[in-house]
Design a protein around this motif. Sequence first.
Motif, PDB file in Angstrom:
ATOM      1  N   GLU A 143       0.820  -1.207   0.000  1.00 53.84           N
ATOM      2  CA  GLU A 143       0.000   0.000   0.000  1.00 53.84           C
ATOM      3  C   GLU A 143       0.855   1.257   0.000  1.00 53.84           C
ATOM      4  O   GLU A 143       0.499   2.274  -0.609  1.00 53.84           O
ATOM      5  CB  GLU A 143      -0.919  -0.005   1.219  1.00 53.84           C
ATOM      6  CG  GLU A 143      -1.921   1.137   1.250  1.00 53.84           C
ATOM      7  CD  GLU A 143      -2.834   1.081   2.456  1.00 53.84           C
ATOM      8  OE1 GLU A 143      -3.618   2.025   2.643  1.00 53.84           O
ATOM      9  OE2 GLU A 143      -2.752   0.094   3.221  1.00 53.84           O
ATOM     10  N   LEU A 202       1.864   2.997  -3.318  1.00 57.18           N
ATOM     11  CA  LEU A 202       0.943   3.892  -4.015  1.00 57.18           C
ATOM     12  C   LEU A 202       0.974   5.263  -3.344  1.00 57.18           C
ATOM     13  O   LEU A 202       1.010   5.357  -2.120  1.00 57.18           O
ATOM     14  CB  LEU A 202      -0.473   3.328  -3.985  1.00 57.18           C
ATOM     15  CG  LEU A 202      -0.690   2.053  -4.807  1.00 57.18           C
ATOM     16  CD1 LEU A 202      -2.076   1.493  -4.542  1.00 57.18           C
ATOM     17  CD2 LEU A 202      -0.499   2.338  -6.292  1.00 57.18           C
ATOM     18  N   ASP A 225      -3.203   6.791  -8.078  1.00 56.83           N
ATOM     19  CA  ASP A 225      -3.305   5.364  -7.789  1.00 56.83           C
ATOM     20  C   ASP A 225      -3.961   4.618  -8.947  1.00 56.83           C
ATOM     21  O   ASP A 225      -3.494   3.555  -9.370  1.00 56.83           O
ATOM     22  CB  ASP A 225      -4.126   5.140  -6.513  1.00 56.83           C
ATOM     23  CG  ASP A 225      -3.602   5.949  -5.340  1.00 56.83           C
ATOM     24  OD1 ASP A 225      -3.443   7.164  -5.512  1.00 56.83           O
ATOM     25  OD2 ASP A 225      -3.379   5.369  -4.274  1.00 56.83           O
ATOM     26  N   LEU A 226      -5.053   5.180  -9.464  1.00 56.94           N
ATOM     27  CA  LEU A 226      -5.760   4.540 -10.575  1.00 56.94           C
ATOM     28  C   LEU A 226      -4.890   4.486 -11.824  1.00 56.94           C
ATOM     29  O   LEU A 226      -4.849   3.475 -12.530  1.00 56.94           O
ATOM     30  CB  LEU A 226      -7.056   5.295 -10.866  1.00 56.94           C
ATOM     31  CG  LEU A 226      -8.138   5.219  -9.776  1.00 56.94           C
ATOM     32  CD1 LEU A 226      -9.296   6.140 -10.116  1.00 56.94           C
ATOM     33  CD2 LEU A 226      -8.623   3.779  -9.624  1.00 56.94           C
ATOM     34  N   LEU A 243      -1.557   4.526 -12.011  1.00 57.24           N
ATOM     35  CA  LEU A 243      -0.448   3.601 -11.823  1.00 57.24           C
ATOM     36  C   LEU A 243      -0.919   2.150 -11.861  1.00 57.24           C
ATOM     37  O   LEU A 243      -0.257   1.288 -12.450  1.00 57.24           O
ATOM     38  CB  LEU A 243       0.256   3.899 -10.502  1.00 57.24           C
ATOM     39  CG  LEU A 243       1.095   5.187 -10.471  1.00 57.24           C
ATOM     40  CD1 LEU A 243       1.603   5.460  -9.069  1.00 57.24           C
ATOM     41  CD2 LEU A 243       2.269   5.087 -11.435  1.00 57.24           C
ATOM     42  N   CYS A 244      -2.060   1.864 -11.217  1.00 55.55           N
ATOM     43  CA  CYS A 244      -2.575   0.490 -11.239  1.00 55.55           C
ATOM     44  C   CYS A 244      -2.957   0.067 -12.659  1.00 55.55           C
ATOM     45  O   CYS A 244      -2.691  -1.069 -13.079  1.00 55.55           O
ATOM     46  CB  CYS A 244      -3.780   0.367 -10.301  1.00 55.55           C
ATOM     47  SG  CYS A 244      -3.346   0.428  -8.543  1.00 55.55           S
ATOM     48  N   ALA A 277       0.203  -0.579 -14.475  1.00 54.77           N
ATOM     49  CA  ALA A 277       0.812  -1.831 -14.019  1.00 54.77           C
ATOM     50  C   ALA A 277       0.138  -3.031 -14.695  1.00 54.77           C
ATOM     51  O   ALA A 277       0.814  -3.976 -15.148  1.00 54.77           O
ATOM     52  CB  ALA A 277       0.702  -1.953 -12.499  1.00 54.77           C
ATOM     53  N   MET A 278      -1.196  -3.021 -14.767  1.00 56.35           N
ATOM     54  CA  MET A 278      -1.908  -4.121 -15.436  1.00 56.35           C
ATOM     55  C   MET A 278      -1.582  -4.158 -16.928  1.00 56.35           C
ATOM     56  O   MET A 278      -1.427  -5.234 -17.522  1.00 56.35           O
ATOM     57  CB  MET A 278      -3.413  -3.975 -15.198  1.00 56.35           C
ATOM     58  CG  MET A 278      -3.833  -4.275 -13.764  1.00 56.35           C
ATOM     59  SD  MET A 278      -5.626  -4.302 -13.516  1.00 56.35           S
ATOM     60  CE  MET A 278      -5.996  -2.557 -13.654  1.00 56.35           C
ATOM     61  N   TRP A 335       8.719  -7.102 -11.714  1.00 58.35           N
ATOM     62  CA  TRP A 335       7.551  -7.253 -10.842  1.00 58.35           C
ATOM     63  C   TRP A 335       7.775  -8.344  -9.805  1.00 58.35           C
ATOM     64  O   TRP A 335       7.489  -8.147  -8.608  1.00 58.35           O
ATOM     65  CB  TRP A 335       6.304  -7.556 -11.672  1.00 58.35           C
ATOM     66  CG  TRP A 335       5.675  -6.361 -12.320  1.00 58.35           C
ATOM     67  CD1 TRP A 335       5.387  -6.198 -13.641  1.00 58.35           C
ATOM     68  CD2 TRP A 335       5.246  -5.141 -11.681  1.00 58.35           C
ATOM     69  NE1 TRP A 335       4.819  -4.964 -13.871  1.00 58.35           N
ATOM     70  CE2 TRP A 335       4.721  -4.302 -12.685  1.00 58.35           C
ATOM     71  CE3 TRP A 335       5.280  -4.684 -10.368  1.00 58.35           C
ATOM     72  CZ2 TRP A 335       4.221  -3.034 -12.411  1.00 58.35           C
ATOM     73  CZ3 TRP A 335       4.785  -3.417 -10.089  1.00 58.35           C
ATOM     74  CH2 TRP A 335       4.264  -2.606 -11.110  1.00 58.35           C
TER      75      TRP A 335
END
Length: 397
Positions: free
Chosen positions: A113, A116, A125-126, A128-129, A132-133, A155
């Motif tokens: 956590e 982020l 956060d959104l 970067l996530c 990442a996906m 990763w």
Amino acid sequence: LMLHAPDGWLALGMSGQLLLLAGCEFRLSRMGSGRQAFWLVAAFLTIGAKEAGYVFQGLLAAFLLLREPGAWLRLTPHAALLALWTWRLQAASGRASGFVVGEFLGRLGAHAELMLPATPWGLADLVLCGLAMYSAVIGWRRRRELSGQLIFFCWLTSVAMLGFVSAPKAIALRYVIPPVYLAAVPLGLALQQIPRGRAVVPGAFLALFPILMAGGIYRQELGYREYLDQTAELLRRMEGKARQGYVLAVSEAATDIDGEPLASIEAYFARYGQQWYGLPQKRELHHVRQQGWPAGRFAMASYLSPERVVKETGIDARRVQHVEALQAGDAGVLGKLTGRFLYLDRVLGRSGPYRTDTGAPEPATEPRFYLYTVGATPQDAGWTQEAVPVSRPPGAF
């Protein structure tokens, strides 16, 4: 941020090694002997910078071996280096005693956590996530190419590093800086694959990130600065008491100075005060829990306020003559900027500060330390109390 300096050196060592190995596409047969010697030196400096460096070096050697199985002989010096550090780390294996899976997963989740930034409304956060996906998708599509393999290496190594430092029951969570740097590699590789407008994402971060994150970062730095300055003032006053013939004491009560802060104070008077700061002689701290209350006069450093010290330490209040309360004074430009950025945080509706160290001190309006001057015999006059505002040193930011 002295606690994070080794993390920064580890991040630099990892980045430098990846850059060096990228020049030969992570195939050691394409690397000259001079570059290999340079890489070995970089690996030696990296592996010892922080505990997680051991995990990085081990997985990097495995990645190179997978890329080029015939290069095992060239990895022999690195295998010896890993064996050396495996032996050295055995001395700290007790830190992972009492391992509980549930507690470990909780610490691992808390570390993840912290990676982020927790920006207002979760905007960064959104992004970067999502990136990442997308990097995982790119990595799977190019799994037979170096870029795809490098994405999965970074990763998996980031997760392994976090898992390694989450296993011990650490006092504070503060080990995310190297994994953040390593995770930036697959994020960057994914960003390169965005067909249009890929400059918008880094451009937005460059413009908005300092503004959105400054409040929490400055708040943490101000807390560190206040704690450092007040600790220095406490040591200076304790040394002054010692020169007047007072015994230096600590109560070691359950809620009083203990652990790393106590070890640091003891190390200052036992060694570093003479070695670095010109103290005339070393001083020994009187540990009340082990040795009882001194019969003569003494000066006791404590976290505890006068309202709590008698109740929690058992000190004879009639012997206390004077109490010095060390509290925050003028913080200068750093304090003013922190206040303005925190005001911006409130305007943006941020629920809490972004912190890279969950054990970091917070800026405080109450005194951090108390120094109790205690006489040899009881008295009925009661003690006097003095507020000591500790400001920034002259010329400090």
